[in-house]
Structures are given as structure tokens and as C-alpha cells.
Design a protein around this motif. Structure first.
Motif, PDB file in Angstrom:
ATOM      1  N   PHE A   5      24.913   6.030 -19.788  1.00 12.07           N
ATOM      2  CA  PHE A   5      23.578   6.000 -20.383  1.00 12.07           C
ATOM      3  C   PHE A   5      23.607   5.884 -21.911  1.00 12.07           C
ATOM      4  O   PHE A   5      22.688   5.316 -22.511  1.00 12.07           O
ATOM      5  CB  PHE A   5      22.782   7.245 -19.974  1.00 12.07           C
ATOM      6  N   LYS A   6      24.663   6.389 -22.548  1.00 11.78           N
ATOM      7  CA  LYS A   6      24.700   6.375 -24.014  1.00 11.78           C
ATOM      8  C   LYS A   6      25.519   5.213 -24.572  1.00 11.78           C
ATOM      9  O   LYS A   6      25.263   4.747 -25.680  1.00 11.78           O
ATOM     10  CB  LYS A   6      25.245   7.707 -24.522  1.00 11.78           C
ATOM     11  N   LYS A   7      26.525   4.784 -23.812  1.00  9.30           N
ATOM     12  CA  LYS A   7      27.346   3.621 -24.162  1.00  9.30           C
ATOM     13  C   LYS A   7      27.776   3.603 -25.636  1.00  9.30           C
ATOM     14  O   LYS A   7      27.493   2.674 -26.383  1.00  9.30           O
ATOM     15  CB  LYS A   7      26.600   2.330 -23.825  1.00  9.30           C
ATOM     16  N   ASN A   8      28.470   4.656 -26.035  1.00  7.44           N
ATOM     17  CA  ASN A   8      29.036   4.694 -27.384  1.00  7.44           C
ATOM     18  C   ASN A   8      30.519   5.053 -27.306  1.00  7.44           C
ATOM     19  O   ASN A   8      31.017   5.503 -26.267  1.00  7.44           O
ATOM     20  CB  ASN A   8      28.278   5.676 -28.284  1.00  7.44           C
ATOM     21  N   LEU A   9      31.219   4.832 -28.400  1.00  9.73           N
ATOM     22  CA  LEU A   9      32.671   5.025 -28.418  1.00  9.73           C
ATOM     23  C   LEU A   9      33.051   6.466 -28.142  1.00  9.73           C
ATOM     24  O   LEU A   9      34.027   6.741 -27.427  1.00  9.73           O
ATOM     25  CB  LEU A   9      33.230   4.583 -29.775  1.00  9.73           C
ATOM     26  N   TYR A  10      32.305   7.403 -28.706  1.00 10.77           N
ATOM     27  CA  TYR A  10      32.604   8.831 -28.537  1.00 10.77           C
ATOM     28  C   TYR A  10      32.625   9.211 -27.061  1.00 10.77           C
ATOM     29  O   TYR A  10      33.589   9.823 -26.568  1.00 10.77           O
ATOM     30  CB  TYR A  10      31.579   9.672 -29.292  1.00 10.77           C
ATOM     31  N   ASN A  11      31.590   8.852 -26.321  1.00 10.65           N
ATOM     32  CA  ASN A  11      31.523   9.208 -24.902  1.00 10.65           C
ATOM     33  C   ASN A  11      32.504   8.400 -24.061  1.00 10.65           C
ATOM     34  O   ASN A  11      32.982   8.881 -23.024  1.00 10.65           O
ATOM     35  CB  ASN A  11      30.092   9.013 -24.380  1.00 10.65           C
ATOM     36  N   PHE A  12      32.826   7.177 -24.505  1.00 12.50           N
ATOM     37  CA  PHE A  12      33.833   6.377 -23.807  1.00 12.50           C
ATOM     38  C   PHE A  12      35.204   7.043 -23.900  1.00 12.50           C
ATOM     39  O   PHE A  12      35.934   7.134 -22.904  1.00 12.50           O
ATOM     40  CB  PHE A  12      33.885   4.966 -24.395  1.00 12.50           C
ATOM     41  N   ILE A  13      35.558   7.527 -25.100  1.00 13.21           N
ATOM     42  CA  ILE A  13      36.850   8.199 -25.287  1.00 13.21           C
ATOM     43  C   ILE A  13      36.911   9.471 -24.448  1.00 13.21           C
ATOM     44  O   ILE A  13      37.930   9.762 -23.812  1.00 13.21           O
ATOM     45  CB  ILE A  13      37.088   8.511 -26.778  1.00 13.21           C
ATOM     46  N   ASN A  14      35.820  10.233 -24.440  1.00 16.27           N
ATOM     47  CA  ASN A  14      35.786  11.445 -23.603  1.00 16.27           C
ATOM     48  C   ASN A  14      36.050  11.110 -22.139  1.00 16.27           C
ATOM     49  O   ASN A  14      36.815  11.784 -21.452  1.00 16.27           O
ATOM     50  CB  ASN A  14      34.422  12.133 -23.728  1.00 16.27           C
ATOM     51  N   PHE A  15      35.388  10.048 -21.657  1.00 17.75           N
ATOM     52  CA  PHE A  15      35.544   9.642 -20.262  1.00 17.75           C
ATOM     53  C   PHE A  15      36.975   9.189 -19.974  1.00 17.75           C
ATOM     54  O   PHE A  15      37.563   9.578 -18.954  1.00 17.75           O
ATOM     55  CB  PHE A  15      34.562   8.523 -19.929  1.00 17.75           C
ATOM     56  N   ILE A  16      37.557   8.388 -20.857  1.00 13.24           N
ATOM     57  CA  ILE A  16      38.911   7.875 -20.649  1.00 13.24           C
ATOM     58  C   ILE A  16      39.928   9.019 -20.633  1.00 13.24           C
ATOM     59  O   ILE A  16      40.837   9.059 -19.790  1.00 13.24           O
ATOM     60  CB  ILE A  16      39.279   6.847 -21.741  1.00 13.24           C
ATOM     61  N   ILE A  17      39.779   9.965 -21.574  1.00 15.15           N
ATOM     62  CA  ILE A  17      40.678  11.116 -21.604  1.00 15.15           C
ATOM     63  C   ILE A  17      40.626  11.874 -20.285  1.00 15.15           C
ATOM     64  O   ILE A  17      41.658  12.201 -19.678  1.00 15.15           O
ATOM     65  CB  ILE A  17      40.325  12.064 -22.770  1.00 15.15           C
ATOM     66  N   LEU A  18      39.415  12.126 -19.819  1.00 20.64           N
ATOM     67  CA  LEU A  18      39.264  12.904 -18.594  1.00 20.64           C
ATOM     68  C   LEU A  18      39.679  12.091 -17.366  1.00 20.64           C
ATOM     69  O   LEU A  18      40.194  12.656 -16.388  1.00 20.64           O
ATOM     70  CB  LEU A  18      37.817  13.386 -18.456  1.00 20.64           C
ATOM     71  N   PHE A  19      39.477  10.780 -17.411  1.00 22.50           N
ATOM     72  CA  PHE A  19      39.889   9.927 -16.296  1.00 22.50           C
ATOM     73  C   PHE A  19      41.400  10.006 -16.082  1.00 22.50           C
ATOM     74  O   PHE A  19      41.870  10.206 -14.955  1.00 22.50           O
ATOM     75  CB  PHE A  19      39.467   8.483 -16.551  1.00 22.50           C
ATOM     76  N   PHE A  20      42.163   9.873 -17.164  1.00 18.10           N
ATOM     77  CA  PHE A  20      43.620   9.893 -17.037  1.00 18.10           C
ATOM     78  C   PHE A  20      44.143  11.283 -16.682  1.00 18.10           C
ATOM     79  O   PHE A  20      45.089  11.418 -15.900  1.00 18.10           O
ATOM     80  CB  PHE A  20      44.276   9.385 -18.324  1.00 18.10           C
ATOM     81  N   SER A  21      43.531  12.313 -17.245  1.00 18.44           N
ATOM     82  CA  SER A  21      43.979  13.665 -16.902  1.00 18.44           C
ATOM     83  C   SER A  21      43.645  13.981 -15.447  1.00 18.44           C
ATOM     84  O   SER A  21      44.427  14.624 -14.741  1.00 18.44           O
ATOM     85  CB  SER A  21      43.337  14.702 -17.831  1.00 18.44           C
ATOM     86  N   THR A  22      42.501  13.502 -14.960  1.00 19.76           N
ATOM     87  CA  THR A  22      42.116  13.716 -13.560  1.00 19.76           C
ATOM     88  C   THR A  22      43.065  12.981 -12.618  1.00 19.76           C
ATOM     89  O   THR A  22      43.498  13.532 -11.594  1.00 19.76           O
ATOM     90  CB  THR A  22      40.676  13.222 -13.308  1.00 19.76           C
ATOM     91  N   PHE A  23      43.405  11.744 -12.965  1.00 21.05           N
ATOM     92  CA  PHE A  23      44.342  10.962 -12.161  1.00 21.05           C
ATOM     93  C   PHE A  23      45.679  11.698 -12.032  1.00 21.05           C
ATOM     94  O   PHE A  23      46.245  11.800 -10.937  1.00 21.05           O
ATOM     95  CB  PHE A  23      44.557   9.583 -12.794  1.00 21.05           C
ATOM     96  N   MET A  24      46.147  12.233 -13.157  1.00 26.07           N
ATOM     97  CA  MET A  24      47.424  12.939 -13.139  1.00 26.07           C
ATOM     98  C   MET A  24      47.345  14.234 -12.340  1.00 26.07           C
ATOM     99  O   MET A  24      48.220  14.534 -11.531  1.00 26.07           O
ATOM    100  CB  MET A  24      47.877  13.247 -14.569  1.00 26.07           C
ATOM    101  N   GLN A  25      46.275  14.996 -12.542  1.00 23.26           N
ATOM    102  CA  GLN A  25      46.148  16.277 -11.840  1.00 23.26           C
ATOM    103  C   GLN A  25      46.068  16.087 -10.334  1.00 23.26           C
ATOM    104  O   GLN A  25      46.726  16.820  -9.575  1.00 23.26           O
ATOM    105  CB  GLN A  25      44.910  17.030 -12.346  1.00 23.26           C
ATOM    106  N   PHE A  26      45.300  15.116  -9.877  1.00 25.00           N
ATOM    107  CA  PHE A  26      45.170  14.925  -8.438  1.00 25.00           C
ATOM    108  C   PHE A  26      46.414  14.263  -7.845  1.00 25.00           C
ATOM    109  O   PHE A  26      46.683  14.403  -6.643  1.00 25.00           O
ATOM    110  CB  PHE A  26      43.909  14.134  -8.115  1.00 25.00           C
ATOM    111  N   TYR A  27      47.191  13.591  -8.663  1.00 20.14           N
ATOM    112  CA  TYR A  27      48.486  13.072  -8.210  1.00 20.14           C
ATOM    113  C   TYR A  27      49.397  14.239  -7.858  1.00 20.14           C
ATOM    114  O   TYR A  27      50.048  14.245  -6.808  1.00 20.14           O
ATOM    115  CB  TYR A  27      49.109  12.211  -9.305  1.00 20.14           C
ATOM    116  N   PHE A  28      49.430  15.250  -8.742  1.00 22.26           N
ATOM    117  CA  PHE A  28      50.256  16.431  -8.481  1.00 22.26           C
ATOM    118  C   PHE A  28      49.655  17.296  -7.390  1.00 22.26           C
ATOM    119  O   PHE A  28      50.360  17.858  -6.552  1.00 22.26           O
ATOM    120  CB  PHE A  28      50.434  17.262  -9.750  1.00 22.26           C
ATOM    121  N   PHE A  29      48.332  17.404  -7.398  1.00 24.81           N
ATOM    122  CA  PHE A  29      47.641  18.290  -6.464  1.00 24.81           C
ATOM    123  C   PHE A  29      47.812  17.815  -5.029  1.00 24.81           C
ATOM    124  O   PHE A  29      48.036  18.607  -4.122  1.00 24.81           O
ATOM    125  CB  PHE A  29      46.164  18.365  -6.827  1.00 24.81           C
TER     126      PHE A  29
END
Length: 218
Positions: free
Chosen positions: A194-218
Motif C-alpha cells: 500500500f505504501k510502495k516506498n524503499l523503507y517498507n520494501f527493505i523491511n519486507f525483504i529483510i523479513l522475507f529472507f529471515s523467514t525463509f531461513m527460519q522455516f528451512y531450519f524449522f
């Protein structure tokens, strides 16, 4: 009354009172420290046997996920005399307990949009379920308070550049410290959509990669 609540000094006094309450709730822990369960028997033992750098990448098999903040605090604690080591995890964890309280009080938010709501929110975060002995100033449970901080970040507005950088760092540590924050990924995506700005994009990307890694281990 409103003028008193709006005063920035009042916010610092309020936070100081919370710190005092915390101390009198557990004076023995703050004065003598302690390792709590797996924090000492598994995390600290692993760091002690394998060294600081390997300790940063330790994964506790029973938990099945990566806990970055516990690894950082326990690894740092191994660098000092063993009798003082638990002080690092106790006070490091306490700083993370105070983090969401600080963010509520001193950041502009759509959710906590008045100072009265800030004080109510601070008290609710402080006295609700996370405030139980099992997770009180324990590094392996600091992920709970990091998740709360990430939720607060979702509603922040009018951020300065340095505040955005701090938020990125908090989300990074939170995402790589447990699956609680990873469950917020859809909300961070919606925020970016909804906001489509760099700040929120970076937040999403950071959490996307950390989530991918966590569920890989989980």
C-alpha cells in the motif's frame, strides 16, 4: 493533565519508574545474575567449547530455529570471567525488554497516536504475558520482545533516516532470532504493497529472507 503527559521529560520519568519496578521485581537477578535453563546448559556450553565465532551460528536442535540474539549475548558473555558472564545475558535481555517501551514512547505512530495511548500501551506491554518468570531477562526469550518491537514498527510514521536504519536493524535481529517475528511477514508485505516506498520494501525483504531461513531450519 494533557500538558504533563505531552512533556518529553515525563516520558523519561515514566520509563525510569518502569526500570525501578523491574529492579524491585527481581533484585536478586539484577545483583547476582543467572543463566536460565538452556541459556546456560546448551548455549553457553556450546560457546565455551567451540569459541565466540562458532557460538554466533549455534542452532539448538530441540528448538529447531536460529536464535541470533541469544547467540550474540551468550557469545559476548563468554569473553569475560565466567562468574560475571550471566550479567551480560541478564542486562542485554533487559535492554530488549525496554526497547518496545522506548519505541512506544518516543516514536510517532498511527496506533499510539496520543500520549495517553502511549502510556497505556507501555503498561500493557510491560505487565501482560511476556512479563512472566520463564521469559524475564532471558536471552533465549528476548525474541518475544523483539517481535513486539517489530509490531510497533509496523505502525510508525514520520520517521527520520537514522530511525529507519535502526528499524531495519531491529527487524533483521528479530527475524533471525525466532519464528514469532517471521509470522508478521504478510503484514510487512501489505505495508509495502500500500505504501510502495524503499523503507517498507527493505523491511519486507529483510523479513522475507529471515523467514525463509527460519522455516528451512524449522
Amino acid at each position: 493533565m494533557k500538558k504533563i503527559l505531552d512533556n518529553s521529560k515525563t516520558k523519561y520519568y515514566f520509563l525510569f519508574i518502569i526500570i525501578l519496578i523491574s529492579f524491585f521485581r527481581s533484585p536478586y537477578i539484577f545483583l547476582n545474575s543467572r543463566f536460565q535453563s538452556e541459556e546456560g546448559s546448551k548455549y553457553f556450553v556450546y560457546v565455551w567449547e567451540n569459541g565466540f565465532f562458532k557460538g554466533l551460528f549455534y542452532i539448538e536442535n530441540a528448538a529447531g530455529y536460529f536464535n541470533l540474539i541469544a547467540n550474540i549475548l551468550v557469545s559476548i558473555s563468554s569473553l569475560i570471567k565466567i562468574e560475571y558472564s550471566p550479567f551480560i545475558t541478564v542486562y542485554g535481555s533487559f535492554i530488549l525488554i525496554l526497547l518496545p517501551l522506548y519505541l512506544i514512547l518516543f516514536r510517532k505512530s498511527l496506533f499510539f497516536d496520543t500520549d495517553l495511548k502511549k502510556y497505556i500501551g507501555l503498561l500493557l506491554v510491560f505487565i501482560t504475558p511476556p512479563f512472566v518468570p520463564e521469559v524475564w531477562v532471558v536471552s533465549i526469550s528476548s525474541q518475544i520482545y523483539l517481535c513486539i518491537s517489530a509490531i510497533i514498527i509496523l505502525f510508525m510514521v514520520n520517521l527520520k533516516n537514522y530511525q529507519k536504519i535502526i528499524n531495519h536493524l531491529i527487524i533483521f535481529i528479530a527475524g533471525f532470532s525466532g519464528v514469532y517475528t517471521c509470522c508478521l511477514l504478510p503484514l510487512f508485505f501489505i505495508n509495502y504493497f500500500f505504501k510502495k516506498n524503499l523503507y517498507n520494501f527493505i523491511n519486507f525483504i529483510i523479513l522475507f529472507f529471515s523467514t525463509f531461513m527460519q522455516f528451512y531450519f524449522f
